[in-house]
Design an enzyme around this catalytic site. Structure first.
Site, PDB file in Angstrom:
ATOM      1  N   ARG A 186      -0.090  -8.816  13.293  1.00  0.00           N
ATOM      2  CA  ARG A 186      -0.664  -7.833  12.347  1.00  0.00           C
ATOM      3  C   ARG A 186      -1.571  -8.517  11.331  1.00  0.00           C
ATOM      4  O   ARG A 186      -2.628  -7.982  10.975  1.00  0.00           O
ATOM      5  CB  ARG A 186       0.467  -7.089  11.627  1.00  0.00           C
ATOM      6  CG  ARG A 186       1.145  -6.081  12.546  1.00  0.00           C
ATOM      7  CD  ARG A 186       2.492  -5.683  12.019  1.00  0.00           C
ATOM      8  NE  ARG A 186       2.418  -4.972  10.765  1.00  0.00           N
ATOM      9  CZ  ARG A 186       3.452  -4.858   9.929  1.00  0.00           C
ATOM     10  NH1 ARG A 186       4.610  -5.401  10.208  1.00  0.00           N
ATOM     11  NH2 ARG A 186       3.316  -4.167   8.823  1.00  0.00           N
ATOM     12  N   LYS A 220       0.833  -1.217   0.000  1.00  0.00           N
ATOM     13  CA  LYS A 220       0.000   0.000   0.000  1.00  0.00           C
ATOM     14  C   LYS A 220       0.865   1.265   0.000  1.00  0.00           C
ATOM     15  O   LYS A 220       0.618   2.193  -0.752  1.00  0.00           O
ATOM     16  CB  LYS A 220      -0.931   0.036   1.224  1.00  0.00           C
ATOM     17  CG  LYS A 220      -1.895  -1.132   1.309  1.00  0.00           C
ATOM     18  CD  LYS A 220      -2.791  -1.045   2.517  1.00  0.00           C
ATOM     19  CE  LYS A 220      -2.066  -1.108   3.843  1.00  0.00           C
ATOM     20  NZ  LYS A 220      -1.382  -2.391   4.118  1.00  0.00           N
ATOM     21  N   ARG A 246      11.697  -5.668   3.937  1.00  0.00           N
ATOM     22  CA  ARG A 246      11.440  -4.224   3.794  1.00  0.00           C
ATOM     23  C   ARG A 246      12.492  -3.391   4.534  1.00  0.00           C
ATOM     24  O   ARG A 246      12.899  -3.705   5.637  1.00  0.00           O
ATOM     25  CB  ARG A 246      10.061  -3.879   4.352  1.00  0.00           C
ATOM     26  CG  ARG A 246       9.867  -2.364   4.433  1.00  0.00           C
ATOM     27  CD  ARG A 246       8.476  -1.957   4.631  1.00  0.00           C
ATOM     28  NE  ARG A 246       7.854  -2.561   5.779  1.00  0.00           N
ATOM     29  CZ  ARG A 246       6.539  -2.519   5.996  1.00  0.00           C
ATOM     30  NH1 ARG A 246       5.756  -1.923   5.118  1.00  0.00           N
ATOM     31  NH2 ARG A 246       6.010  -3.085   7.055  1.00  0.00           N
ATOM     32  N   ARG A 276      -9.277   1.249   9.223  1.00  0.00           N
ATOM     33  CA  ARG A 276      -8.821  -0.119   9.427  1.00  0.00           C
ATOM     34  C   ARG A 276      -9.823  -0.943  10.217  1.00  0.00           C
ATOM     35  O   ARG A 276      -9.608  -2.127  10.451  1.00  0.00           O
ATOM     36  CB  ARG A 276      -7.547  -0.048  10.231  1.00  0.00           C
ATOM     37  CG  ARG A 276      -6.357  -0.650   9.573  1.00  0.00           C
ATOM     38  CD  ARG A 276      -5.230  -0.473  10.545  1.00  0.00           C
ATOM     39  NE  ARG A 276      -4.110  -1.238  10.202  1.00  0.00           N
ATOM     40  CZ  ARG A 276      -3.040  -0.728   9.594  1.00  0.00           C
ATOM     41  NH1 ARG A 276      -2.992   0.507   9.227  1.00  0.00           N
ATOM     42  NH2 ARG A 276      -2.011  -1.517   9.368  1.00  0.00           N
ATOM     43  N   ARG A 283      11.777  -1.853  10.198  1.00  0.00           N
ATOM     44  CA  ARG A 283      10.749  -1.483  11.170  1.00  0.00           C
ATOM     45  C   ARG A 283      10.655  -2.506  12.297  1.00  0.00           C
ATOM     46  O   ARG A 283      10.772  -3.702  12.068  1.00  0.00           O
ATOM     47  CB  ARG A 283       9.389  -1.378  10.457  1.00  0.00           C
ATOM     48  CG  ARG A 283       9.152   0.004   9.908  1.00  0.00           C
ATOM     49  CD  ARG A 283       7.959   0.103   9.016  1.00  0.00           C
ATOM     50  NE  ARG A 283       6.731  -0.533   9.490  1.00  0.00           N
ATOM     51  CZ  ARG A 283       5.580  -0.465   8.860  1.00  0.00           C
ATOM     52  NH1 ARG A 283       5.498   0.227   7.722  1.00  0.00           N
ATOM     53  NH2 ARG A 283       4.500  -1.063   9.318  1.00  0.00           N
TER      54      ARG A 283
HETATM   55  P1  AP5 Z   1       4.864  -1.609   1.633  1.00  0.00           P
HETATM   56  O1  AP5 Z   1       4.530  -0.707   0.507  1.00  0.00           O
HETATM   57  O2  AP5 Z   1       5.683  -1.060   2.755  1.00  0.00           O
HETATM   58  O3  AP5 Z   1       3.559  -2.360   2.179  1.00  0.00           O
HETATM   59  P2  AP5 Z   1       2.353  -1.818   3.042  1.00  0.00           P
HETATM   60  O4  AP5 Z   1       1.116  -2.494   2.540  1.00  0.00           O
HETATM   61  O5  AP5 Z   1       2.351  -0.329   3.088  1.00  0.00           O
HETATM   62  O6  AP5 Z   1       2.743  -2.436   4.438  1.00  0.00           O
HETATM   63  P3  AP5 Z   1       2.704  -1.822   5.886  1.00  0.00           P
HETATM   64  O7  AP5 Z   1       3.384  -2.841   6.769  1.00  0.00           O
HETATM   65  O8  AP5 Z   1       3.242  -0.436   5.938  1.00  0.00           O
HETATM   66  O9  AP5 Z   1       1.230  -1.816   6.166  1.00  0.00           O
HETATM   67  P4  AP5 Z   1       0.637  -1.820   7.515  1.00  0.00           P
HETATM   68  O10 AP5 Z   1      -0.758  -1.597   7.112  1.00  0.00           O
HETATM   69  O11 AP5 Z   1       0.873  -2.980   8.391  1.00  0.00           O
HETATM   70  O12 AP5 Z   1       1.446  -0.652   8.296  1.00  0.00           O
HETATM   71  P5  AP5 Z   1       1.035   0.781   8.755  1.00  0.00           P
HETATM   72  O13 AP5 Z   1       2.238   1.599   8.676  1.00  0.00           O
HETATM   73  O14 AP5 Z   1      -0.208   1.249   8.101  1.00  0.00           O
HETATM   74  O15 AP5 Z   1       5.624  -2.866   0.978  1.00  0.00           O
HETATM   75  C1  AP5 Z   1       6.132  -3.921   1.787  1.00  0.00           C
HETATM   76  C2  AP5 Z   1       7.462  -4.418   1.175  1.00  0.00           C
HETATM   77  O16 AP5 Z   1       7.206  -5.005  -0.094  1.00  0.00           O
HETATM   78  C3  AP5 Z   1       8.491  -3.291   0.916  1.00  0.00           C
HETATM   79  O17 AP5 Z   1       9.773  -3.783   1.207  1.00  0.00           O
HETATM   80  C4  AP5 Z   1       8.355  -2.999  -0.582  1.00  0.00           C
HETATM   81  O18 AP5 Z   1       9.564  -2.508  -1.167  1.00  0.00           O
HETATM   82  C5  AP5 Z   1       7.978  -4.361  -1.134  1.00  0.00           C
HETATM   83  N1  AP5 Z   1       7.111  -4.294  -2.313  1.00  0.00           N
HETATM   84  C6  AP5 Z   1       6.087  -3.434  -2.531  1.00  0.00           C
HETATM   85  N2  AP5 Z   1       5.512  -3.682  -3.727  1.00  0.00           N
HETATM   86  C7  AP5 Z   1       6.191  -4.724  -4.265  1.00  0.00           C
HETATM   87  C8  AP5 Z   1       6.067  -5.450  -5.490  1.00  0.00           C
HETATM   88  N3  AP5 Z   1       5.121  -5.162  -6.389  1.00  0.00           N
HETATM   89  N4  AP5 Z   1       6.920  -6.487  -5.715  1.00  0.00           N
HETATM   90  C9  AP5 Z   1       7.869  -6.805  -4.774  1.00  0.00           C
HETATM   91  N5  AP5 Z   1       8.053  -6.153  -3.621  1.00  0.00           N
HETATM   92  C10 AP5 Z   1       7.217  -5.122  -3.354  1.00  0.00           C
HETATM   93  O19 AP5 Z   1       0.634   0.513  10.289  1.00  0.00           O
HETATM   94  C11 AP5 Z   1       1.587   0.119  11.249  1.00  0.00           C
HETATM   95  C12 AP5 Z   1       0.911  -0.011  12.606  1.00  0.00           C
HETATM   96  O20 AP5 Z   1       0.366   1.261  13.020  1.00  0.00           O
HETATM   97  C13 AP5 Z   1      -0.291  -0.975  12.680  1.00  0.00           C
HETATM   98  O21 AP5 Z   1       0.121  -2.299  12.870  1.00  0.00           O
HETATM   99  C14 AP5 Z   1      -1.037  -0.400  13.896  1.00  0.00           C
HETATM  100  O22 AP5 Z   1      -0.427  -0.772  15.103  1.00  0.00           O
HETATM  101  C15 AP5 Z   1      -0.859   1.107  13.723  1.00  0.00           C
HETATM  102  N6  AP5 Z   1      -1.935   1.720  12.913  1.00  0.00           N
HETATM  103  C16 AP5 Z   1      -1.779   2.434  11.764  1.00  0.00           C
HETATM  104  N7  AP5 Z   1      -2.959   2.845  11.297  1.00  0.00           N
HETATM  105  C17 AP5 Z   1      -3.893   2.389  12.163  1.00  0.00           C
HETATM  106  C18 AP5 Z   1      -5.305   2.467  12.202  1.00  0.00           C
HETATM  107  N8  AP5 Z   1      -5.992   3.116  11.246  1.00  0.00           N
HETATM  108  N9  AP5 Z   1      -5.952   1.859  13.211  1.00  0.00           N
HETATM  109  C19 AP5 Z   1      -5.299   1.208  14.181  1.00  0.00           C
HETATM  110  N10 AP5 Z   1      -3.955   1.076  14.212  1.00  0.00           N
HETATM  111  C20 AP5 Z   1      -3.259   1.661  13.205  1.00  0.00           C
END
Ligand code: AP5
Length: 306
Positions: free
Chosen positions: A249, A87, A205, A166, A238
């Site tokens: 997660r 994402k 990542r 979420r 991370r």
């Molecule tokens: P990446 O683009 O980083 O993936 P992502 O879907 O953004 O993954 P996240 O881990 O950031 O999502 P998340 O939803 O768990 O984390 P968030 O920060 O929102 O890609 C992943 C890897 O794959 C990278 O290395 C990239 O280079 C690679 N890649 C990408 N595309 C590719 C492709 N096509 N081919 C090959 N490789 C590829 O949330 C973190 C924490 O914050 C949560 O766990 C929670 O505790 C809290 N939080 C955040 N928002 C909320 C909310 N709304 N409610 C409650 N808690 C929340």
């Protein structure tokens, strides 16, 4: 300021119509149709790739330097999908094409994690503890943080929300906020990928500590190991990408976030995109599906106005 006021960067949603869950002000429809007839896509590339996220990351007191193209119909998009599906990577690529700001709730929490402990509120302190364990931060804390940054959601440049909403409670809060402002989402993109591939993506990542650009050690490596291509910042792994947090997660996603697919499907906003292939291919697929969806909705507006 009321709806007829000239809030900077906020459109006046007068005379709006709700079509299949999408709300277009009549004036906006005219602009879009004109842009289409003038011979081309209304998705234009940015002259500059500036993506000033200060107001989002630091809060409303930080100034926003983004320059908006007021002739474009803004894209207001939510990205859904399991952790690690890509994402954040897509939000970054889509921002360059759709000219909308990338708003990630996870990035706001991580930015707060970089502050001195004495500068963090008790709620933020608690949120960071949830995040480290891989658990969802409580809805009330998340909504308070998003609500505080409401101007980013009202911006005439649109937005690409990544990581929010979420839970159903968050989705309902966002819907009510937008309904009250006479706005609605352009689309909700759900990225789909097998869990084994997701775990591989998360394990490799690396993120820039400075500009938050995302890399993968083998799939999207930086030119110089450990260093960001854009700003030369240091890359780090991370805390919540440890295997035990990844498991928590994924469970939280299946339990709390996956039901949003049905919620947005019922509102006619959902676009499903397989997240295999290169990030650039996935981005092109997304843009093409978004354009097709908007074309259908604008045709409907034109037909009704005829
Ligand atoms: P990446 O683009 O980083 O993936 P992502 O879907 O953004 O993954 P996240 O881990 O950031 O999502 P998340 O939803 O768990 O984390 P968030 O920060 O929102 O890609 C992943 C890897 O794959 C990278 O290395 C990239 O280079 C690679 N890649 C990408 N595309 C590719 C492709 N096509 N081919 C090959 N490789 C590829 O949330 C973190 C924490 O914050 C949560 O766990 C929670 O505790 C809290 N939080 C955040 N928002 C909320 C909310 N709304 N409610 C409650 N808690 C929340």
């Amino acid at each position: 300021m009321g709806k007829t006021g000239a809030r900077p960067g906020h459109e006046v949603p007068f005379d709006s119509e709700v079509i299949g869950g999408a709300c277009f002000a009549a004036a906006r429809g005219v602009i879009a149709v004109t842009a289409r007839r003038a011979g081309g896509s209304y998705i234009r590339h940015m002259a500059s790739e500036k993506n000033d996220r200060s107001a989002w990351l630091q809060g409303p007191s930080a100034p926003c330097k983004n320059v908006r193209d007021t002739l474009q119909i803004p894209w207001r998009i939510v990205l859904l999908g399991a952790p690690g599906v890509g994402k954040g990577t897509q939000a970054d690529l889509l921002h360059k094409r759709l000219r909308a700001c990338h708003l990630s709730t996870g990035d706001v929490f991580r930015a707060a994690g970089g502050q001195k402990e004495c500068d963090r509120s008790p709620a933020m302190q608690q949120a960071l503890a949830y995040m480290r364990r891989g658990e969802l931060v409580p809805d009330a804390t998340v909504w308070e943080m998003v609500r505080e940054r409401g101007e980013c959601l009202l911006c005439a440049g649109g937005f690409i929300l990544d990581g929010f909403p979420r839970t159903l409670a968050q989705a309902e809060a966002l819907k009510k906020f937008m309904d009250d402002e006479g706005l609605s989402l352009s689309a909700v993109v759900n990225y789909e990928l097998a869990e084994a591939e997701i775990v591989t993506r998360l394990g490799g990542r690396r993120t820039c500590e400075n500009c938050k650009a995302v890399y993968h050690v083998t799939e999207r490596p930086p030119k110089v190991e450990g260093q960001c291509d854009r700003c030369r910042g240091k890359l780090f792994q991370r805390e919540d990408d440890r295997p035990e947090s990844i498991r928590v997660r994924l469970e939280a996603y299946n339990r709390s976030t996956a039901p949003l697919i049905e919620f947005y499907g019922a509102l006619g906003r959902l676009v499903r995109i397989p997240a295999n292939g290169s990030a650039e291919e996935i981005c092109l697929k997304t843009v093409s599906e978004l354009e097709a969806k908007r074309d259908v909705e604008l045709d409907y507006v034109e037909m009704r106005e005829f």
